[in-house]
Design a protein around this motif. Structure first.
Motif, PDB file in Angstrom:
ATOM      1  N   TYR A  21       0.821  -1.220   0.000  1.00 44.54           N
ATOM      2  CA  TYR A  21       0.000   0.000   0.000  1.00 44.54           C
ATOM      3  C   TYR A  21       0.852   1.267   0.000  1.00 44.54           C
ATOM      4  CZ  TYR A  21      -3.024  -3.812   0.703  1.00 44.54           C
ATOM      5  OH  TYR A  21      -3.628  -5.026   0.507  1.00 44.54           O
ATOM      6  N   SER A  22       1.879   1.294   0.820  1.00 40.96           N
ATOM      7  CA  SER A  22       2.722   2.504   0.856  1.00 40.96           C
ATOM      8  C   SER A  22       3.897   2.427  -0.105  1.00 40.96           C
ATOM      9  CB  SER A  22       3.263   2.739   2.271  1.00 40.96           C
ATOM     10  OG  SER A  22       4.274   1.793   2.581  1.00 40.96           O
ATOM     11  N   GLY A  23       4.362   1.217  -0.377  1.00 40.82           N
ATOM     12  CA  GLY A  23       5.576   1.094  -1.185  1.00 40.82           C
ATOM     13  C   GLY A  23       6.814   1.595  -0.464  1.00 40.82           C
ATOM     14  N   PHE A  24       6.708   1.777   0.863  1.00 39.07           N
ATOM     15  CA  PHE A  24       7.824   2.312   1.655  1.00 39.07           C
ATOM     16  C   PHE A  24       8.334   1.207   2.582  1.00 39.07           C
ATOM     17  CE2 PHE A  24       9.598   5.006   5.106  1.00 39.07           C
ATOM     18  CZ  PHE A  24      10.426   5.801   4.339  1.00 39.07           C
ATOM     19  N   ALA A  25       9.539   0.736   2.319  1.00 38.18           N
ATOM     20  CA  ALA A  25      10.070  -0.444   3.018  1.00 38.18           C
ATOM     21  C   ALA A  25      10.997  -0.030   4.154  1.00 38.18           C
ATOM     22  CB  ALA A  25      10.834  -1.314   2.027  1.00 38.18           C
ATOM     23  N   VAL A  26      10.712  -0.578   5.330  1.00 39.57           N
ATOM     24  CA  VAL A  26      11.498  -0.247   6.520  1.00 39.57           C
ATOM     25  C   VAL A  26      12.035  -1.525   7.149  1.00 39.57           C
ATOM     26  CG1 VAL A  26      11.503   1.026   8.717  1.00 39.57           C
ATOM     27  CG2 VAL A  26       9.904   1.700   6.903  1.00 39.57           C
ATOM     28  N   GLY A  27      13.282  -1.451   7.579  1.00 35.43           N
ATOM     29  CA  GLY A  27      13.892  -2.571   8.311  1.00 35.43           C
ATOM     30  C   GLY A  27      14.460  -2.050   9.615  1.00 35.43           C
ATOM     31  N   CYS A  41      10.446  -5.902  10.082  1.00 30.49           N
ATOM     32  CA  CYS A  41      10.114  -5.087   8.911  1.00 30.49           C
ATOM     33  C   CYS A  41       8.699  -4.574   9.108  1.00 30.49           C
ATOM     34  CB  CYS A  41      10.219  -5.907   7.625  1.00 30.49           C
ATOM     35  SG  CYS A  41       9.045  -7.265   7.532  1.00 30.49           S
ATOM     36  N   ASN A  42       8.301  -3.608   8.285  1.00 29.34           N
ATOM     37  CA  ASN A  42       6.905  -3.173   8.375  1.00 29.34           C
ATOM     38  C   ASN A  42       6.020  -4.145   7.607  1.00 29.34           C
ATOM     39  OD1 ASN A  42       8.248  -1.977   6.116  1.00 29.34           O
ATOM     40  ND2 ASN A  42       6.795  -0.298   6.003  1.00 29.34           N
ATOM     41  N   VAL A  43       4.826  -4.335   8.150  1.00 24.10           N
ATOM     42  CA  VAL A  43       3.857  -5.287   7.600  1.00 24.10           C
ATOM     43  C   VAL A  43       2.529  -4.548   7.490  1.00 24.10           C
ATOM     44  CG1 VAL A  43       2.716  -7.517   7.904  1.00 24.10           C
ATOM     45  CG2 VAL A  43       5.057  -7.195   8.763  1.00 24.10           C
ATOM     46  N   GLU A  44       2.037  -4.376   6.262  1.00 26.00           N
ATOM     47  CA  GLU A  44       0.819  -3.597   6.043  1.00 26.00           C
ATOM     48  C   GLU A  44      -0.396  -4.490   5.829  1.00 26.00           C
ATOM     49  OE1 GLU A  44       1.884  -0.841   2.910  1.00 26.00           O
ATOM     50  OE2 GLU A  44       3.137   0.317   4.301  1.00 26.00           O
ATOM     51  N   SER A  45      -1.567  -3.838   5.873  1.00 26.36           N
ATOM     52  CA  SER A  45      -2.835  -4.532   5.739  1.00 26.36           C
ATOM     53  C   SER A  45      -3.731  -3.744   4.792  1.00 26.36           C
ATOM     54  CB  SER A  45      -3.490  -4.619   7.124  1.00 26.36           C
ATOM     55  OG  SER A  45      -4.873  -4.826   7.000  1.00 26.36           O
ATOM     56  N   ASN A  52       1.872  -2.620  10.881  1.00 21.97           N
ATOM     57  CA  ASN A  52       2.852  -2.520  11.963  1.00 21.97           C
ATOM     58  C   ASN A  52       4.189  -2.018  11.430  1.00 21.97           C
ATOM     59  OD1 ASN A  52       3.008  -2.994  14.841  1.00 21.97           O
ATOM     60  ND2 ASN A  52       4.602  -4.470  14.364  1.00 21.97           N
ATOM     61  N   CYS A  53       4.788  -1.106  12.176  1.00 21.71           N
ATOM     62  CA  CYS A  53       6.094  -0.579  11.780  1.00 21.71           C
ATOM     63  C   CYS A  53       7.201  -1.602  12.042  1.00 21.71           C
ATOM     64  CB  CYS A  53       6.424   0.670  12.574  1.00 21.71           C
ATOM     65  SG  CYS A  53       5.429   2.111  12.178  1.00 21.71           S
ATOM     66  N   ALA A  54       8.302  -1.428  11.340  1.00 19.83           N
ATOM     67  CA  ALA A  54       9.458  -2.318  11.477  1.00 19.83           C
ATOM     68  C   ALA A  54       9.997  -2.334  12.911  1.00 19.83           C
ATOM     69  CB  ALA A  54      10.552  -1.860  10.524  1.00 19.83           C
ATOM     70  N   GLU A  55      10.052  -1.161  13.520  1.00 20.86           N
ATOM     71  CA  GLU A  55      10.639  -1.054  14.861  1.00 20.86           C
ATOM     72  C   GLU A  55       9.818  -1.850  15.864  1.00 20.86           C
ATOM     73  OE1 GLU A  55       9.894   1.300  12.705  1.00 20.86           O
ATOM     74  OE2 GLU A  55      11.193   3.047  12.879  1.00 20.86           O
ATOM     75  N   ARG A  56       8.484  -1.693  15.781  1.00 16.79           N
ATOM     76  CA  ARG A  56       7.640  -2.428  16.727  1.00 16.79           C
ATOM     77  C   ARG A  56       7.666  -3.928  16.447  1.00 16.79           C
ATOM     78  NH1 ARG A  56       2.286   0.120  16.136  1.00 16.79           N
ATOM     79  NH2 ARG A  56       3.306   1.391  14.542  1.00 16.79           N
ATOM     80  N   SER A  91      13.711   8.517  10.712  1.00 17.80           N
ATOM     81  CA  SER A  91      13.603   8.458  12.165  1.00 17.80           C
ATOM     82  C   SER A  91      12.310   7.737  12.556  1.00 17.80           C
ATOM     83  CB  SER A  91      13.588   9.921  12.641  1.00 17.80           C
ATOM     84  OG  SER A  91      13.818  10.023  13.991  1.00 17.80           O
ATOM     85  N   PRO A  92      12.277   7.030  13.668  1.00 24.81           N
ATOM     86  CA  PRO A  92      11.076   6.257  14.021  1.00 24.81           C
ATOM     87  C   PRO A  92       9.858   7.137  14.290  1.00 24.81           C
ATOM     88  CG  PRO A  92      12.680   6.203  15.816  1.00 24.81           C
ATOM     89  CD  PRO A  92      13.361   6.838  14.650  1.00 24.81           C
ATOM     90  N   CYS A  93       8.681   6.629  13.969  1.00 28.18           N
ATOM     91  CA  CYS A  93       7.438   7.376  14.199  1.00 28.18           C
ATOM     92  C   CYS A  93       7.190   7.519  15.702  1.00 28.18           C
ATOM     93  CB  CYS A  93       6.260   6.685  13.510  1.00 28.18           C
ATOM     94  SG  CYS A  93       5.592   5.280  14.425  1.00 28.18           S
ATOM     95  N   GLY A  94       6.270   8.389  16.047  1.00 25.37           N
ATOM     96  CA  GLY A  94       5.993   8.668  17.455  1.00 25.37           C
ATOM     97  C   GLY A  94       5.540   7.455  18.241  1.00 25.37           C
TER      98      GLY A  94
HETATM   99  N1  THU Z   1       6.970   2.905   9.019  1.00 22.36           N
HETATM  100  C1  THU Z   1       7.819   2.142   9.752  1.00 22.36           C
HETATM  101  O1  THU Z   1       7.884   0.915   9.586  1.00 22.36           O
HETATM  102  N2  THU Z   1       8.580   2.753  10.679  1.00 22.36           N
HETATM  103  C2  THU Z   1       8.580   4.098  10.915  1.00 22.36           C
HETATM  104  O2  THU Z   1       9.206   4.557  11.856  1.00 22.36           O
HETATM  105  C3  THU Z   1       7.837   4.990  10.030  1.00 22.36           C
HETATM  106  C4  THU Z   1       6.825   4.332   9.182  1.00 22.36           C
HETATM  107  C5  THU Z   1       6.136   2.245   8.003  1.00 22.36           C
HETATM  108  C6  THU Z   1       4.655   2.251   8.281  1.00 22.36           C
HETATM  109  C7  THU Z   1       4.094   2.080   6.889  1.00 22.36           C
HETATM  110  O3  THU Z   1       4.107   0.695   6.574  1.00 22.36           O
HETATM  111  C8  THU Z   1       5.109   2.784   5.989  1.00 22.36           C
HETATM  112  O4  THU Z   1       6.307   2.892   6.761  1.00 22.36           O
HETATM  113  C9  THU Z   1       4.681   4.165   5.540  1.00 22.36           C
HETATM  114  O5  THU Z   1       4.306   4.954   6.618  1.00 22.36           O
END
Ligand code: THU
Length: 139
Positions: A21-27, A41-45, A52-56, A91-94
């Protein structure tokens, strides 16, 4: 601390991001005090909010296996297909900052990576000043 292995682990974990959905890959790669590394990694729905974000992902994997003491987390992020050197230090989200804060003793390091030799080191306390945590509940 030798950051390179942790950064490599974050870059490798990013390849597993499920981000249709976002096409934005985080590790992310989380180093425990005991010397283990937990990646995420981030896992979308399709319904978006359960994503879920990669960090969590990394924190929840570690905590669910009995780890609660963390020295550092490395984060690597960018559009799917982008290879290191990544174009930004992300940087990690809030929400993830608050989850990391739960396990921070004041010295947790957050490593924002573009490449193995190109990274910034911050403390979580820098990224989340005036934070709320268990001690603020008088416990
Ligand atoms: N995302 C992360 O995995 N970590 C962050 O700190 C910022 C955002 C993910 C959530 C979503 O899957 C995608 O990046 C775009 O927001």
């Amino acid at each position: 601390m030798e950051y390179q292995p942790l950064i490599e682990a974050a870059l490798a974990a990013r390849e597993f991001a499920y981000v249709p959905y976002s096409g934005f890959a985080v590790g992310a790669a989380l180093l425990t005090k005991s010397g283990k590394v937990y990646t995420g990694c981030n896992v979308e729905s399709a319904s978006y909010t359960p994503s879920n974000c990669a960090e969590r992902t990394a924190v929840f994997k570690a905590v669910s296996e009995g780890e609660r003491e963390f020295l550092a987390i490395a984060i690597a992020a960018g559009p799917v297909g982008e290879k290191a050197p990544l174009s930004r230090y992300v940087s990690p989200c809030g929400v993830c900052r608050q989850v990391l804060r739960e396990f921070d003793k004041g010295d947790m390091q957050v490593i924002l990576c573009r490449d193995v030799e190109d990274f910034q080191v911050h403390t979580l306390a820098e990224l989340l000043p005036f934070s709320f945590a268990e001690e603020d509940m008088g416990r």
